[in-house]
Design a protein around this motif. Structure first.
Motif, mmCIF file in Angstrom:
data_model
loop_
_atom_site.group_PDB
_atom_site.id
_atom_site.type_symbol
_atom_site.label_atom_id
_atom_site.label_comp_id
_atom_site.label_asym_id
_atom_site.label_seq_id
_atom_site.Cartn_x
_atom_site.Cartn_y
_atom_site.Cartn_z
ATOM 1 N N PHE A 165 -46.469 32.853 84.131
ATOM 2 C CA PHE A 165 -45.822 33.434 85.039
ATOM 3 C C PHE A 165 -45.066 32.860 86.095
ATOM 4 N N LEU A 166 -44.061 33.167 86.719
ATOM 5 C CA LEU A 166 -43.374 32.492 87.774
ATOM 6 C C LEU A 166 -43.362 33.369 89.035
ATOM 7 N N HIS A 167 -44.297 32.769 90.206
ATOM 8 C CA HIS A 167 -44.338 33.532 91.317
ATOM 9 C C HIS A 167 -43.333 32.964 92.138
ATOM 10 N N LEU A 168 -42.356 34.167 92.789
ATOM 11 C CA LEU A 168 -41.426 33.826 93.823
ATOM 12 C C LEU A 168 -41.751 34.312 95.327
ATOM 13 N N HIS A 169 -41.472 33.405 96.164
ATOM 14 C CA HIS A 169 -41.480 33.784 97.639
ATOM 15 C C HIS A 169 -40.502 33.019 98.217
ATOM 16 N N THR A 170 -40.053 33.918 99.518
ATOM 17 C CA THR A 170 -38.939 33.408 100.418
ATOM 18 C C THR A 170 -37.812 32.733 99.608
ATOM 19 N N LEU A 171 -37.387 33.183 98.634
ATOM 20 C CA LEU A 171 -36.065 32.742 98.010
ATOM 21 C C LEU A 171 -34.924 32.605 98.811
ATOM 22 N N GLN A 172 -33.898 32.312 98.176
ATOM 23 C CA GLN A 172 -32.453 32.079 98.763
ATOM 24 C C GLN A 172 -31.448 32.740 97.904
ATOM 25 N N PRO A 173 -30.505 33.266 98.458
ATOM 26 C CA PRO A 173 -29.541 33.941 97.591
ATOM 27 C C PRO A 173 -28.949 32.876 96.502
ATOM 28 N N GLU A 174 -28.642 31.426 96.778
ATOM 29 C CA GLU A 174 -28.389 30.724 95.485
ATOM 30 C C GLU A 174 -29.562 30.669 94.229
ATOM 31 N N ASP A 175 -30.800 31.366 94.469
ATOM 32 C CA ASP A 175 -31.782 31.358 93.639
ATOM 33 C C ASP A 175 -31.514 32.366 92.514
ATOM 34 N N SER A 176 -30.316 33.205 92.814
ATOM 35 C CA SER A 176 -30.041 34.284 91.805
ATOM 36 C C SER A 176 -29.593 33.849 90.301
ATOM 37 N N ALA A 177 -30.167 34.287 89.571
ATOM 38 C CA ALA A 177 -29.842 33.613 88.204
ATOM 39 C C ALA A 177 -30.646 34.521 87.023
ATOM 40 N N LEU A 178 -30.106 34.128 85.988
ATOM 41 C CA LEU A 178 -31.040 34.545 84.893
ATOM 42 C C LEU A 178 -32.367 33.533 84.754
ATOM 43 N N TYR A 179 -33.412 34.062 84.553
ATOM 44 C CA TYR A 179 -34.702 33.040 84.309
ATOM 45 C C TYR A 179 -35.134 33.487 82.951
ATOM 46 N N LEU A 180 -35.139 32.043 81.982
ATOM 47 C CA LEU A 180 -35.555 32.479 80.903
ATOM 48 C C LEU A 180 -36.793 31.788 80.423
#
Lengths: 113, 115
Positions: free
Chosen positions: B75-90
């Motif tokens: 799993f990859l838990h995400l919180h308080t992300l930033q717009p620059e974190d937008s991407a394809l996660y593989l």
């Protein structure tokens, strides 16, 4: 440190023409080499790999690559491309004794009808 | 069914949201990976797990938190992300980190958009 260089970020090729995508690596030890393909909005799929033995490796979809130790290269070739080959191609290397798989920056292959 | 399955395929989240990406592999592998693929950037290795133990964290910000409850799930838990974190996660898996003459198998990725 291991590294991979894909000099061409984009390669346009006419349909049914041959193509070569270049890959060079840096290493002072034995390597394992891979080519992956990524179709739009998809993950990476293995095309072929060189582990040992014959330096000419054949993969899926008519692709092949040749390992050249003296030139530290592993160029990917196809004698006649199709529209369906439009994708991004990644070269990757793993050194003997190193767990990390290092990818190149990718080459976008565009087929012109 | 592919060997490595990622869900969801697409995710849009606000900067204050908390979400999780899931990866499952049916290949009997023991090593699992998270990669980030941004436009016009090389593939970035984020985390590596081998036999459920984290073996690599490539200076990833703490707003990304991985979890590997068993060798089949990541799993990859995400919180308080930033717009620059937008991407394809593989997500990817391989037989074992110590078996270097094998390839990694990739999932289809999660396209993440942070708004």
């Amino acid at each position: 440190a291991q590294s991979v260089t894909q000099l061409d970020s984009q390669v346009p090729v006419f349909e049914e023409a041959p193509v070569e995508l270049r890959c060079n690596y840096s290493s002072s030890v034995s390597v394992y080499l891979f080519w992956y393909v990524q179709y739009p909005n998809q993950g990476l799929q293995l095309l072929l790999k060189y582990l040992s033995g014959s330096t000419l490796v054949k993969g899926i979809n008519g692709f092949e690559a040749e390992f050249n130790k003296s030139q530290t290269s592993f160029h990917l070739r196809k004698p006649s491309v199709h529209i369906s080959d439009t994708a991004e191609y990644f070269c990757a290397v793993r050194h003997f004794g190193n767990e990390k798989l290092t990818f190149g920056t990718g080459t976008r292959l565009t087929i012109i009808p | 069914e592919t060997g490595v399955t990622q869900t969801p395929r697409h995710l849009v989240m606000g900067m204050t949201n908390k979400k999780s990406l899931k990866c499952e592999q049916h290949l009997g592998h023991n090593a699992m990976y998270w990669y980030k693929q941004s436009a016009k950037k090389p593939l970035e290795l984020m985390f590596v797990y081998n036999f459920k133990e984290q073996t690599e964290n490539n200076s990833v910000p703490s707003r990304f938190s991985p979890e590997c409850p068993n060798s089949s799930h990541l799993f990859l838990h995400l919180h308080t992300l930033q717009p620059e974190d937008s991407a394809l996660y593989l997500c990817a898996s391989s037989q074992d980190l110590k078996v270097v003459n094998t390839e990694a198998f990739f999932g289809q990725g999660t396209r993440l958009t942070v708004v």
